[in-house]
Design a protein around this motif. Structure first.
Motif, PDB file in Angstrom:
ATOM      1  N   PRO A 159      -2.899   0.470  -9.619  1.00 29.92           N
ATOM      2  CA  PRO A 159      -3.076   1.826 -10.163  1.00 29.92           C
ATOM      3  C   PRO A 159      -4.539   2.100 -10.450  1.00 29.92           C
ATOM      4  CG  PRO A 159      -2.084   0.364 -11.808  1.00 29.92           C
ATOM      5  CD  PRO A 159      -2.099  -0.388 -10.519  1.00 29.92           C
ATOM      6  N   ILE A 196       2.705  -6.037 -10.687  1.00 23.72           N
ATOM      7  CA  ILE A 196       1.601  -5.271 -10.094  1.00 23.72           C
ATOM      8  C   ILE A 196       0.300  -6.069 -10.162  1.00 23.72           C
ATOM      9  CG2 ILE A 196       0.225  -3.172 -10.377  1.00 23.72           C
ATOM     10  CD1 ILE A 196       2.827  -1.822 -11.447  1.00 23.72           C
ATOM     11  N   GLN A 217       0.821  -1.199   0.000  1.00 25.97           N
ATOM     12  CA  GLN A 217       0.000   0.000   0.000  1.00 25.97           C
ATOM     13  C   GLN A 217       0.864   1.261   0.000  1.00 25.97           C
ATOM     14  OE1 GLN A 217      -3.462  -0.217  -0.210  1.00 25.97           O
ATOM     15  NE2 GLN A 217      -3.185   1.939  -0.739  1.00 25.97           N
ATOM     16  N   CYS A 241      -3.435  -1.556  -3.813  1.00 23.14           N
ATOM     17  CA  CYS A 241      -2.156  -1.082  -4.339  1.00 23.14           C
ATOM     18  C   CYS A 241      -2.187  -0.902  -5.853  1.00 23.14           C
ATOM     19  CB  CYS A 241      -1.023  -2.039  -3.953  1.00 23.14           C
ATOM     20  SG  CYS A 241      -0.989  -3.577  -4.909  1.00 23.14           S
ATOM     21  N   GLN A 258       1.347   3.690  -9.176  1.00 19.12           N
ATOM     22  CA  GLN A 258       0.452   4.551  -9.955  1.00 19.12           C
ATOM     23  C   GLN A 258       1.219   5.256 -11.078  1.00 19.12           C
ATOM     24  OE1 GLN A 258      -3.034   5.021  -9.363  1.00 19.12           O
ATOM     25  NE2 GLN A 258      -2.900   5.971 -11.379  1.00 19.12           N
ATOM     26  N   GLN A 308       2.059   2.534  -3.384  1.00 17.08           N
ATOM     27  CA  GLN A 308       1.023   2.750  -4.392  1.00 17.08           C
ATOM     28  C   GLN A 308       1.345   3.927  -5.318  1.00 17.08           C
ATOM     29  OE1 GLN A 308      -1.643   5.020  -5.164  1.00 17.08           O
ATOM     30  NE2 GLN A 308      -2.492   3.569  -6.650  1.00 17.08           N
ATOM     31  N   GLN A 309       1.944   5.006  -4.777  1.00 17.52           N
ATOM     32  CA  GLN A 309       2.200   6.158  -5.654  1.00 17.52           C
ATOM     33  C   GLN A 309       3.229   5.838  -6.725  1.00 17.52           C
ATOM     34  OE1 GLN A 309       2.733   6.243  -2.298  1.00 17.52           O
ATOM     35  NE2 GLN A 309       4.584   7.414  -1.771  1.00 17.52           N
ATOM     36  N   GLY A 335      -1.885  -7.100  -7.001  1.00 14.92           N
ATOM     37  CA  GLY A 335      -3.280  -6.646  -6.937  1.00 14.92           C
ATOM     38  C   GLY A 335      -4.211  -7.738  -6.468  1.00 14.92           C
TER      39      GLY A 335
END
Length: 838
Positions: free
Chosen positions: A666, A654, A604, A664, A611, A607-608, A658
């Motif tokens: 995008p 990813i 988590q 987490c 993203q 995440q940025q 997920g």
């Protein structure tokens, strides 16, 4: 040619009389330190001994330190890494300065030593044993190892295991040599010893190192009639105590004192310098009078000892050789000169073998071959370091403008009634393509030094010279800012292409070591031209992409305890390279998903970064149809099979994460509720990757792929990417031949353009950033708002901005942030941004 002059807005009362020297030092990271002595406004008898530190890209952002020295600062010396600074004064006090929080505009004194009441005349860090030699003869070779060879050189002192020990050595006016060693636990181990039994006054001294780990000290009492003495100094640690052993070496008398015409003409020795710090066998001497100077270059040679005639016919013993002695011989000397005010010696470790010198002469390659003499009339002459013949001249003028080294002045300098400006301190950059000088008014002058000293060169030859020096900076890790001073916009494309070709010729191991450094060099070059600015965007994005990829892969752990032949990250890359399926779920089947199991909080917190990867893939694919004759940001990735493959690997990772932690993933804004955005993007990305994975025979994307990419904006909301950090540096504003006038403490801005804005040409697809736009944390990929309240720092090289304090508490994000504590993604240093500017 003068690049810029930086002066004080309101010059404080200063004590720049001839008896008080200004000293300066230029580090390999392009940090410049210089000292001034300022009078206290309340008590004019009280002097503040200031040290000023700037980076060459932001010369107005000066960090001034009240050093706490009680006497005039006589020496400044950077360490080999360019991160620590030594200062010494006329009271025998030595201080070691280091960055606070790794910021170039924040320094503190960390260590100190002193020889009470004994002024320091020479100061140096102990040698770390690293020495390279540049071979001009091999400049056309495809192997970096042949161009830049490692010379066998021993450190001055080693710890257990051969690691070089940090420390410094100083020479005092009374003939003492003092050594301070930095122990691994942070404490200092100090000792002092007389250079010889009969101690005498030492007015000038210099320090050099030998390949065997010894130190050579040259001293003079200041009189040209006295001998210049040389001593060998050996430093060792015995029973936890520092031991110093000294030995007298052959001395010399200046030749001008034996010349009947000049015997009494130049009574004082004003400058004594070894030509390079790793060559104790060549020394430069300057003797002066109030009106003039003369310079001599001497070399230490082995000569056979002549044998008396009585012993000539004695039958030699088997294996006996003629006895040899060391003797100083004069190499060259100048004619009578104007009075010399400062001397600068080249730092570029160029090989001076006969073959290398011949090739340098034929190709007009001059960096590293010239030394600079500054005169009291304000002019600077560049002389050949061996023959001392003039290679170029920089003419000063009262207006602050000047000519390129080697050119004749178009207008004679107008004499004024005030004191003539002249340089009190002078330093070469680490590639010898720039000179920095501090004048008697406290102004800082940055001067370009032509690679050919003003000689006309073919464009191909000039590009080869600049490429050679860029490669040297890549291999050593030194900053290449001074090389960029000579790159015109029309050269950028050819330099980038040639640099890539040379890089691809290296072995795989060296390519891996230099993989990020070459991308940073390309980004710096591309910023110099508006035509290549979009490529600079691509290179910055690639640096971030490489960093995120390696960080995410480092989180993977093998399922079983025994170490496998390949790490999970390597296996992921191998499977993704072999599997050309466009269905992301089918690629996942071939992976051991248990190796991708991570706890929820780390996922988590990342995440940025995840993203950014998702947004980047969407942006690349959505703009594929727009990449036409005009180069736009993202164009460089369309034929970069390695980068597209890296994006595929991260999309697979990813996708697996997920399934464990949906939060987490995008976030995409889709027009349809049942749209599987990641699956769609992976399918299009794989098709694009298949077109470019064979970089030797790339294929154009087919019409069906372009049609699908045209539909993407109607299926998903395409984000706006913050491609390029705000770059408020000076290098992009110095392409013209006009010098810039700057003021310390006042950021330089182009007329009509605020420093907080960044305008890009919309015709090349670069974004326009208005003054009221959001500020981005370029490392954490976070929005900080229009006016950030947090303390922020920016890269001195690329302008990348990030928060000074971490807002994260999870280990995974701290691991990411710890990678950029000392340096930016591009390798540049950090500087704190004042709140008023941020």
């Amino acid at each position: 040619m003068l690049a810029y002059v930086c002066e004080w807005e309101k010059r404080p009362k200063s004590n720049h009389c001839p008896s008080i020297p200004l000293v300066s030092a230029w580090s390999c990271r392009n940090l410049i330190a210089f000292s001034t002595d300022l009078k206290n406004e309340d008590d004019e008898k009280d002097l503040c001994h200031m040290i000023h530190i700037i980076d060459t890209e932001h010369p107005w952002d000066v960090y001034s330190i009240n050093s706490g020295h009680t006497e005039v600062i006589s020496c400044l010396e950077w360490d080999q890494a360019g991160s620590k600074l030594l200062s010494a004064d006329g009271d025998g006090q030595i201080k070691c300065w280091a960055m606070t929080e790794h910021l170039v505009n924040s320094w503190e004194s960390t260590q100190s030593s002193s020889v009470e009441g004994d002024p320091i005349v020479a100061l140096s860090w102990l040698h770390n044993g690293v020495k390279l030699a540049l071979h001009i003869e091999k400049s056309g070779s495809s192997n970096f190892g042949e161009k830049f060879s490692r010379v066998k050189f021993s450190p001055s002192l080693t710890l257990f295991g051969g690691k070089p020990m940090e420390g410094w050595l100083a020479v005092t006016v009374s003939g003492l040599v003092t050594v301070s060693l930095l122990k691994p636990n942070g404490t200092l181990l100090s000792a002092s010893e007389s250079l010889c039994r009969l101690r005498g006054r030492v007015a000038l001294a210099d320090i050099a190192f030998t390949g065997g780990g010894n130190i050579v000290v040259a001293t003079t009492d200041g009189s040209s009639c006295s001998p210049v003495q040389f001593y060998k100094v050996c430093v060792s640690v015995v029973n936890e105590k520092c031991r110093i052993d000294t030995e007298l070496l052959p001395s010399l008398f200046m030749r001008c004192t034996t010349d009947p015409v000049r015997r009494d003409k130049y009574p004082a020795v004003t400058h004594l310098k070894f030509l390079t710090r790793e060559n104790s066998e060549q020394v430069l001497l300057c003797a002066s009078s109030p009106t003039g100077s003369i310079v001599e270059c001497w070399s230490l040679r082995k000569e056979g000892l002549p044998v008396n005639n009585i012993f000539q016919h004695r039958s030699p013993v088997l294996g006996e050789k003629q006895p040899m002695i060391l003797k100083w011989r004069i190499l060259s000397a100048t004619n009578d000169l104007d009075r010399v005010s400062a001397v600068a010696l080249p730092k570029l470790p160029i090989s001076i073998s006969n073959t290398d010198l011949k090739v340098a002469s034929e190709t007009k390659f001059c960096p590293g071959l010239g030394l600079a003499l500054a005169f009291h009339d304000g002019n600077i002459h560049i002389l050949h370091r061996l023959s001392l013949h003039t290679m170029g001249v920089h003419y000063s003028s009262s207006s602050g403008s000047s000519q390129r080294v080697g050119e004749e002045p178009s207008i004679k300098r107008q004499r004024t009634g005030g004191p003539i400006m002249h340089f009190k301190a002078l330093q070469f950059s680490w590639t010898s393509l720039a000179l920095v000088g501090v004048d008697n008014h406290g102004k800082l002058h940055m001067i370009r030094v032509s690679p050919s000293m003003g000689q006309i060169l073919e464009m191909n030859t000039l590009l080869r010279h600049l490429l050679f020096l860029l490669e040297y900076c890549m291999v050593t890790g030194y900053d290449w800012w001074d090389v960029l001073l000579h790159v015109q916009p029309g050269m950028v494309h050819n330099l980038v292409e040639r640099l890539h070709e040379e890089y691809m010729r290296q072995n795989q191991a060296l390519q891996q070591v230099l993989s990020t450094r070459i991308v940073a060099v390309k980004a710096s070059l591309c910023k110099l031209s508006s035509a290549t600015a979009p490529r600079a965007c691509d290179f910055h994005a690639k640096l971030l992409l490489i960093a995120i990829s390696s960080t995410l892969k480092s989180l993977l752990r093998p399922h079983v305890l025994n170490t496998p032949d390949k790490s999970p990250g390597d296996r992921l890359a191998e499977i993704c390279a072999k599997n050309t399926d466009t269905d992301i779920d089918k690629v996942m089947i071939n992976l051991k998903t248990e190796e991708f199991v991570l706890d929820g909080p780390p996922l988590q917190s990342l995440q940025q970064l995840i993203q950014w990867v998702g947004d980047f893939v969407l942006y690349l694919l959505a703009n594929l149809p727009n990449q036409g004759s005009i180069v736009r940001p993202g164009f460089g990735f369309l034929r970069d099979g390695a980068a597209l493959g890296m994006l595929r690997e991260m999309m697979v990772m990813i996708r697996i994460w997920g399934l464990l932690k949906p939060g987490c993933l995008p976030i995409y804004t889709a027009t349809s509720d049942n749209q599987d955005s990641m699956s769609l993007l992976f399918r299009l990305l794989t098709k694009l990757w298949l077109c470019s994975r064979d970089e030797s025979h790339p294929q154009e994307p087919d019409e069906s792929l372009i049609d699908e990419c045209c539909l993407l904006p109607s299926q998903l909301l395409v984000p706006t990417m913050d491609w390029l950090p705000i770059n408020d540096g000076i290098i992009t504003k110095m392409q013209s031949k006009h010098s810039l006038r700057l003021q310390f403490g006042k950021p330089y801005t182009l007329p009509g353009l605020n420093s907080s804005t960044q305008c890009h040409d919309s015709s090349v697809g670069c974004p326009y950033r208005s003054p009221g736009s959001q500020r981005i944390d370029n490392l954490r990929c976070l929005h900080m708002g229009v006016c950030p309240t947090e303390d922020i720092k920016a890269c001195t090289r690329c302008g990348c901005v990030t928060m000074l304090r971490s807002p994260n508490k999870t280990n995974a994000m701290k691991q990411w942030e710890q990678r950029w504590i000392k340096n930016c993604l591009c390798g540049g240093l950090w500087r704190r941004i004042p709140t008023t500017l941020s």
